[in-house]
Write a protein that holds these residues in place. Sequence first.
Motif, PDB file in Angstrom:
ATOM      1  N   UNK A  51       0.836  -1.197   0.000  1.00 47.61           N
ATOM      2  CA  UNK A  51       0.000   0.000   0.000  1.00 47.61           C
ATOM      3  C   UNK A  51       0.876   1.254   0.000  1.00 47.61           C
ATOM      4  N   UNK A  52       0.466   2.225  -0.798  1.00 43.65           N
ATOM      5  CA  UNK A  52       1.205   3.482  -0.905  1.00 43.65           C
ATOM      6  C   UNK A  52       0.370   4.580  -0.261  1.00 43.65           C
ATOM      7  N   UNK A  53       0.986   5.345   0.635  1.00 44.77           N
ATOM      8  CA  UNK A  53       0.259   6.406   1.332  1.00 44.77           C
ATOM      9  C   UNK A  53       1.192   7.592   1.546  1.00 44.77           C
ATOM     10  N   UNK A  54       0.631   8.687   2.062  1.00 40.63           N
ATOM     11  CA  UNK A  54       1.409   9.893   2.327  1.00 40.63           C
ATOM     12  C   UNK A  54       1.239  10.303   3.782  1.00 40.63           C
ATOM     13  N   UNK A  55       2.197  11.065   4.297  1.00 41.30           N
ATOM     14  CA  UNK A  55       2.173  11.485   5.684  1.00 41.30           C
ATOM     15  C   UNK A  55       1.517  12.855   5.868  1.00 41.30           C
ATOM     16  N   UNK A  56       1.207  13.529   4.775  1.00 41.57           N
ATOM     17  CA  UNK A  56       0.687  14.894   4.878  1.00 41.57           C
ATOM     18  C   UNK A  56      -0.767  14.938   4.415  1.00 41.57           C
ATOM     19  N   UNK A  57      -1.587  15.834   4.990  1.00 42.41           N
ATOM     20  CA  UNK A  57      -2.964  15.998   4.514  1.00 42.41           C
ATOM     21  C   UNK A  57      -2.963  16.595   3.116  1.00 42.41           C
ATOM     22  N   UNK A  79       0.199  12.445  -8.217  1.00 45.54           N
ATOM     23  CA  UNK A  79       0.660  13.743  -7.753  1.00 45.54           C
ATOM     24  C   UNK A  79      -0.420  14.307  -6.831  1.00 45.54           C
ATOM     25  N   UNK A  80      -0.023  14.673  -5.617  1.00 49.83           N
ATOM     26  CA  UNK A  80      -0.965  15.198  -4.641  1.00 49.83           C
ATOM     27  C   UNK A  80      -0.804  16.707  -4.501  1.00 49.83           C
ATOM     28  N   UNK A  81      -1.821  17.338  -3.925  1.00 50.75           N
ATOM     29  CA  UNK A  81      -1.796  18.780  -3.701  1.00 50.75           C
ATOM     30  C   UNK A  81      -2.081  19.064  -2.241  1.00 50.75           C
ATOM     31  N   UNK A  82      -1.281  19.959  -1.653  1.00 51.55           N
ATOM     32  CA  UNK A  82      -1.466  20.329  -0.250  1.00 51.55           C
ATOM     33  C   UNK A  82      -1.316  21.841  -0.109  1.00 51.55           C
ATOM     34  N   UNK A  83      -2.412  22.595  -0.248  1.00 59.02           N
ATOM     35  CA  UNK A  83      -2.332  24.056  -0.120  1.00 59.02           C
ATOM     36  C   UNK A  83      -1.784  24.500   1.229  1.00 59.02           C
ATOM     37  N   UNK A  84      -2.129  23.777   2.297  1.00 60.67           N
ATOM     38  CA  UNK A  84      -1.636  24.150   3.615  1.00 60.67           C
ATOM     39  C   UNK A  84      -0.122  24.071   3.678  1.00 60.67           C
ATOM     40  N   UNK A  85       0.429  23.000   3.098  1.00 66.05           N
ATOM     41  CA  UNK A  85       1.885  22.830   3.115  1.00 66.05           C
ATOM     42  C   UNK A  85       2.572  23.869   2.239  1.00 66.05           C
ATOM     43  N   UNK A  86       1.963  24.193   1.106  1.00 63.02           N
ATOM     44  CA  UNK A  86       2.524  25.232   0.238  1.00 63.02           C
ATOM     45  C   UNK A  86       2.545  26.581   0.952  1.00 63.02           C
ATOM     46  N   UNK A  87       1.465  26.876   1.682  1.00 56.66           N
ATOM     47  CA  UNK A  87       1.416  28.131   2.430  1.00 56.66           C
ATOM     48  C   UNK A  87       2.475  28.145   3.527  1.00 56.66           C
ATOM     49  N   UNK A  88       2.658  26.997   4.170  1.00 52.58           N
ATOM     50  CA  UNK A  88       3.679  26.904   5.223  1.00 52.58           C
ATOM     51  C   UNK A  88       5.073  27.125   4.643  1.00 52.58           C
ATOM     52  N   UNK A  89       5.325  26.572   3.459  1.00 55.65           N
ATOM     53  CA  UNK A  89       6.630  26.768   2.815  1.00 55.65           C
ATOM     54  C   UNK A  89       6.857  28.237   2.496  1.00 55.65           C
TER      55      UNK A  89
END
Length: 221
Positions: A51-57, A79-89
């Motif tokens: 199983x393939x999963x990610x650690x980020x929402x 390919x996943x998208x994480x607006x919260x992580x992009x904002x944090x960066x």
Amino acid sequence: MRKIRHNIARSQVLIMGALLLLAILIAIIVGIAIKPHQPTIQGQIETTDHRVSTKVPSRVERLLVKEGDEVHKGDTLAILSSPELNATESGAIASKDATQALQEMTDEGSRKEAIASAYDAWQQALAHEEIARKTWQRLNNLCREGVMSQQKGDEAKTAYDAASAATRVARQQYLMQRDGARKQEKQAMAYRVKQGEAQIQKVKSLLRETVLTATKRGHVT
């Protein structure tokens, strides 16, 4: 008399032919009967699921494979998208840049023009923080009422936190320009720059989690 002999000879030929044909048929039947039997092997094949999963929402932006596709280790699956992580960066980069600029000013000393410029930057940061705060409060209320998605509220909160951090840095820049810097303050500022760089690297590491790859060779199920 000749006719009788001819008939007898003809009958003998027919009998011999029939016997020969019968012998051939018997040989074929016997050959089939004694042919070795090929055993039928039955069993079960065990498979392993990976199983393939990610650690980020995040949410799926692009799915690059479909069910039944064969994949190899390292192939990109989604390919996943994480607006919260992009904002944090973005906030981490802005904070690090501001801290680095402050470090340069503490090393070079201050002039009256630099003090006035730092004061203006602080006031602008305060204004941006106030706008971000009001935006977050408004969207947060809409989220509670069910009018706006919680994701929008989270993004507004992240933007407000980044604006608050930028305001604190801008204030420190102004005070440093106004009062000058001691050796300990310079060392502390250098340490904060390193902290900012480490935070950026941490966010980038999490962003790599938004690219899902195959860990083993196999088929998509």
